[in-house]
Design an enzyme around this catalytic site. Sequence first.
Site, PDB file in Angstrom:
ATOM      1  NE  ARG A 237      45.547  29.462  94.074  1.00  0.00           N
ATOM      2  CZ  ARG A 237      46.208  30.441  94.432  1.00  0.00           C
ATOM      3  NH1 ARG A 237      46.826  30.086  96.246  1.00  0.00           N
ATOM      4  NH2 ARG A 237      46.807  32.025  94.945  1.00  0.00           N
TER       5      ARG A 237
ATOM      6  CG  ASP B 156      46.884  29.759 100.678  1.00  0.00           C
ATOM      7  OD1 ASP B 156      48.315  28.547 100.556  1.00  0.00           O
ATOM      8  OD2 ASP B 156      46.181  29.770  99.624  1.00  0.00           O
TER       9      ASP B 156
ATOM     10  CD  GLN C 114      35.068  28.602  88.178  1.00  0.00           C
ATOM     11  OE1 GLN C 114      35.054  27.451  89.539  1.00  0.00           O
ATOM     12  NE2 GLN C 114      35.948  28.419  87.367  1.00  0.00           N
TER      13      GLN C 114
ATOM     14  N   GLY D 217      43.761  36.646  95.038  1.00  0.00           N
ATOM     15  CA  GLY D 217      42.593  36.382  93.823  1.00  0.00           C
ATOM     16  C   GLY D 217      41.560  36.790  94.878  1.00  0.00           C
TER      17      GLY D 217
ATOM     18  CB  THR E 241      39.772  32.444  99.291  1.00  0.00           C
ATOM     19  OG1 THR E 241      40.082  31.039  97.608  1.00  0.00           O
ATOM     20  CG2 THR E 241      40.056  31.874 100.495  1.00  0.00           C
ATOM     21  CB  ILE E 242      35.619  32.240  95.356  1.00  0.00           C
ATOM     22  CG1 ILE E 242      37.349  31.096  94.280  1.00  0.00           C
ATOM     23  CG2 ILE E 242      35.478  32.834  94.514  1.00  0.00           C
ATOM     24  CD1 ILE E 242      36.954  30.911  92.134  1.00  0.00           C
ATOM     25  CG  ASP E 243      40.478  29.024  95.865  1.00  0.00           C
ATOM     26  OD1 ASP E 243      39.637  29.134  95.042  1.00  0.00           O
ATOM     27  OD2 ASP E 243      41.557  29.435  95.729  1.00  0.00           O
TER      28      ASP E 243
ATOM     29  NE  ARG F 192      48.101  36.097  93.194  1.00  0.00           N
ATOM     30  CZ  ARG F 192      46.537  35.297  92.342  1.00  0.00           C
ATOM     31  NH1 ARG F 192      46.126  35.825  91.663  1.00  0.00           N
ATOM     32  NH2 ARG F 192      46.049  35.104  93.508  1.00  0.00           N
TER      33      ARG F 192
ATOM     34  CE  LYS G  50      25.034  -0.517  86.180  1.00  0.00           C
ATOM     35  NZ  LYS G  50      25.198  -0.677  88.073  1.00  0.00           N
TER      36      LYS G  50
ATOM     37  CG  ASP H 269      42.423  27.470  99.209  1.00  0.00           C
ATOM     38  OD1 ASP H 269      41.681  28.335  99.599  1.00  0.00           O
ATOM     39  OD2 ASP H 269      42.903  27.688  98.558  1.00  0.00           O
TER      40      ASP H 269
ATOM     41  CB  THR I 166      35.502  51.256 106.295  1.00  0.00           C
ATOM     42  OG1 THR I 166      36.349  50.364 106.002  1.00  0.00           O
ATOM     43  CG2 THR I 166      35.464  52.674 106.158  1.00  0.00           C
TER      44      THR I 166
HETATM   45  P1  ADP Z   1      45.946  34.072  98.015  1.00  0.00           P
HETATM   46  O1  ADP Z   1      45.728  35.586  99.132  1.00  0.00           O
HETATM   47  O2  ADP Z   1      44.903  34.789  96.977  1.00  0.00           O
HETATM   48  O3  ADP Z   1      46.514  33.136  97.862  1.00  0.00           O
HETATM   49  P2  ADP Z   1      48.663  34.537  96.124  1.00  0.00           P
HETATM   50  O4  ADP Z   1      48.887  33.233  96.740  1.00  0.00           O
HETATM   51  O5  ADP Z   1      48.944  35.079  95.325  1.00  0.00           O
HETATM   52  O6  ADP Z   1      46.928  35.019  96.606  1.00  0.00           O
HETATM   53  O7  ADP Z   1      49.586  35.707  97.253  1.00  0.00           O
HETATM   54  C1  ADP Z   1      49.344  37.263  97.259  1.00  0.00           C
HETATM   55  C2  ADP Z   1      50.538  37.414  97.939  1.00  0.00           C
HETATM   56  O8  ADP Z   1      50.573  37.728  99.388  1.00  0.00           O
HETATM   57  C3  ADP Z   1      51.378  37.697  97.440  1.00  0.00           C
HETATM   58  O9  ADP Z   1      51.355  38.613  96.031  1.00  0.00           O
HETATM   59  C4  ADP Z   1      52.512  38.440  97.980  1.00  0.00           C
HETATM   60  O10 ADP Z   1      52.787  39.311  97.776  1.00  0.00           O
HETATM   61  C5  ADP Z   1      51.777  37.745  99.221  1.00  0.00           C
HETATM   62  N1  ADP Z   1      52.799  36.439  99.895  1.00  0.00           N
HETATM   63  C6  ADP Z   1      51.805  35.163  99.615  1.00  0.00           C
HETATM   64  N2  ADP Z   1      53.257  34.725  99.664  1.00  0.00           N
HETATM   65  C7  ADP Z   1      53.928  34.736 101.268  1.00  0.00           C
HETATM   66  C8  ADP Z   1      54.654  34.880 101.814  1.00  0.00           C
HETATM   67  N3  ADP Z   1      55.367  33.357 102.376  1.00  0.00           N
HETATM   68  N4  ADP Z   1      55.879  35.660 102.439  1.00  0.00           N
HETATM   69  C9  ADP Z   1      55.297  37.069 102.185  1.00  0.00           C
HETATM   70  N5  ADP Z   1      54.724  37.413 100.825  1.00  0.00           N
HETATM   71  C10 ADP Z   1      53.592  36.377 100.542  1.00  0.00           C
END
Ligand code: ADP
Length: 323
Positions: free
Chosen positions: A172, A103, A255, A11, A126-128, A72, A212, A130, A24
Amino acid sequence: IKCIGVLTSGGDAPGMNAAIRSVTRTAIYHGIRVKGIYRGYKGLITGEIEDFETQHVSNIIQRGGTILKTARCPEFCTVEGRALAHETMRAHGIDALVVIGGDGSLSGAREFAEEYDIPIVGLPGTIDNDLYGTDLTIGYDTALNTIVSAVDKIRDTASSHERLFFVEVMGREAGFLALNGAIASGAEAAIIPEYAFEKDQLAETIENGFRKTKNSSIVLVSESESTGGAMKVAERVEKEYPQFDVRVVILGHIQRGGSPSAQDRILASRMGVAAIEALLEGQRNVMIGIVNDALVYVPFSKAIKKNKPIDEDLVDALRILSI
Ligand code: ADP
């Protein structure tokens, strides 16, 4: 380390560009070459890679989104996909990676680093908010400000019509945006995933007589599966508490957008510098975090555990302030 690759994945979040710029420029400052990898792990597999000079990151600190694009990539979750990514890395002479993402992205980084002995440093993008081991993530402050300005507008119409609004926010499975957004916008309550299985937050809110002394109310609801989201909550209210005139607003992708706040730009800039310094120090498989305004290294395995606690004091503050 002679050459690093930088990518944004998962995201998007405001401030990712500030992070790319910082990574960079810091690398170049230390005499390390930089390759920009497009579309996250997808570009690492397909070789969508460009040599980055300082001017590639000019005039981007203020821009939302990510100039490297994000994606993704299910293929990277497979052994074969990661093998291809490793080949591409070698072909491009990349010896270390900086991964900016949430994550999922850091879980991928962890797998990759375990298989191929590649130094990888992660930045929490991430905006979350988390990720465990960091008080803040890049993009969280901007998203919080976006939520607050939206809720301020909703408040005007809510109070004119004396309505009860459920405003769904992202996060999330984490309630940071909902809880802090509620405090900052003066909302009456927040329904967050952290308590979804523990108590009936809706019943509690209504039974506490939260209205109230007021005619209108705003309740922030985390988008998560465990809360059911704002629609589900509103449907329940219409059935169980028909005295309320209920409306739902789902803030959605608004957001994720917008120019990053000063705080996010500073956080991203500091973390980008720290990422390169970490690699130079021989650190690997760590996320850069910030705790009490000091930068720290958090092992990937800890960062992605998804058990970052909600501050109970904030929950109390919201309850006290909504009387
Ligand atoms: P975010 O990083 O925002 O949490 P996602 O959960 O969609 O987003 O993860 C982003 C990308 O990271 C996934 O599309 C995939 O390519 C990779 N990824 C996520 N989990 C795994 C995993 N357990 N093993 C390998 N690659 C992963």
